[in-house]
Motif scaffolding. Structure first.
Motif, PDB file in Angstrom:
ATOM      1  N   GLN A   1      -7.955   2.027  -4.706  1.00 47.06           N
ATOM      2  CA  GLN A   1      -8.013   2.954  -3.575  1.00 47.06           C
ATOM      3  C   GLN A   1      -8.887   2.383  -2.465  1.00 47.06           C
TER       4      GLN A   1
ATOM      5  N   THR B   1      -6.055   3.747   5.133  1.00 46.18           N
ATOM      6  CA  THR B   1      -6.347   4.447   3.890  1.00 46.18           C
ATOM      7  C   THR B   1      -5.104   4.544   3.022  1.00 46.18           C
ATOM      8  N   ALA B   2      -5.198   4.062   1.791  1.00 49.60           N
ATOM      9  CA  ALA B   2      -4.046   4.031   0.880  1.00 49.60           C
ATOM     10  C   ALA B   2      -4.499   3.476  -0.465  1.00 49.60           C
TER      11      ALA B   2
ATOM     12  N   HIS C   1       6.099   2.545  -1.135  1.00 48.12           N
ATOM     13  CA  HIS C   1       5.214   1.396  -0.980  1.00 48.12           C
ATOM     14  C   HIS C   1       5.579   0.664   0.319  1.00 48.12           C
TER      15      HIS C   1
ATOM     16  N   ARG D   1       0.849  -1.192   0.000  1.00 53.21           N
ATOM     17  CA  ARG D   1       0.000   0.000   0.000  1.00 53.21           C
ATOM     18  C   ARG D   1       0.883   1.239   0.000  1.00 53.21           C
ATOM     19  N   GLN D   2       0.308   2.309  -0.516  1.00 50.19           N
ATOM     20  CA  GLN D   2       1.063   3.553  -0.646  1.00 50.19           C
ATOM     21  C   GLN D   2       0.150   4.728  -0.363  1.00 50.19           C
ATOM     22  N   THR D   3       0.646   5.644   0.461  1.00 46.94           N
ATOM     23  CA  THR D   3      -0.039   6.912   0.685  1.00 46.94           C
ATOM     24  C   THR D   3       0.785   8.008   0.021  1.00 46.94           C
TER      25      THR D   3
ATOM     26  N   TYR E   1      -3.833   0.392  -2.709  1.00 45.31           N
ATOM     27  CA  TYR E   1      -3.332  -0.970  -2.495  1.00 45.31           C
ATOM     28  C   TYR E   1      -2.958  -1.576  -3.846  1.00 45.31           C
TER      29      TYR E   1
END
Length: 121
Positions: free
Chosen positions: A116, A93-94, A45, A38-40, A96
């Protein structure tokens, strides 16, 4: 042509659940370890969960932040890997992403386009 397509993301309230899917094509799915990242915004990542190829036992591993809440599984007959996410928190929240890493050569890997997940009231 190798393709990984994620689905199942969306908006969910804290404490809720989502199940992400990643469908693969163009690869012998069973020969790949599968990962969820996952990445915000502005961050790298982060590895969330991994599942080894069933050919080597299919073991799983999780980031500490999701242990006990997320479950990764795979159905090689359907060329699909899943991420069941329960008791979701706002910090989950990210975007994926799933990735596939060939068990014989880790430099051979593929990524999906991401889905998302937003956890909010």
């Amino acid at each position: 042509q190798v393709q990984l397509v994620e689905s199942g993301g969306g908006l969910v309230q804290p404490g809720g659940s989502l199940r992400l899917s990643c469908a693969g094509s163009g690869v012998t799915f069973s020969s790949y370890a599968m990962n969820w990242y996952r990445q915000t915004p502005g961050k790298e990542h982060d590895l969330v969960a991994t599942i080894a190829s069933a050919q080597v036992g299919g073991s799983t591993n999780y980031a500490d932040s999701v242990k006990g809440r997320f479950t990764i599984s795979r159905d090689d007959a359907k060329n699909t890997v899943y991420l069941q996410m329960n008791n979701l928190k706002p910090e989950d929240t990210a975007v994926y992403y799933c990735s596939a890493v060939w068990r014989w050569n880790p430099s051979r890997y593929y990524w999906g386009q991401g889905t998302q997940v937003t956890v909010s009231l």
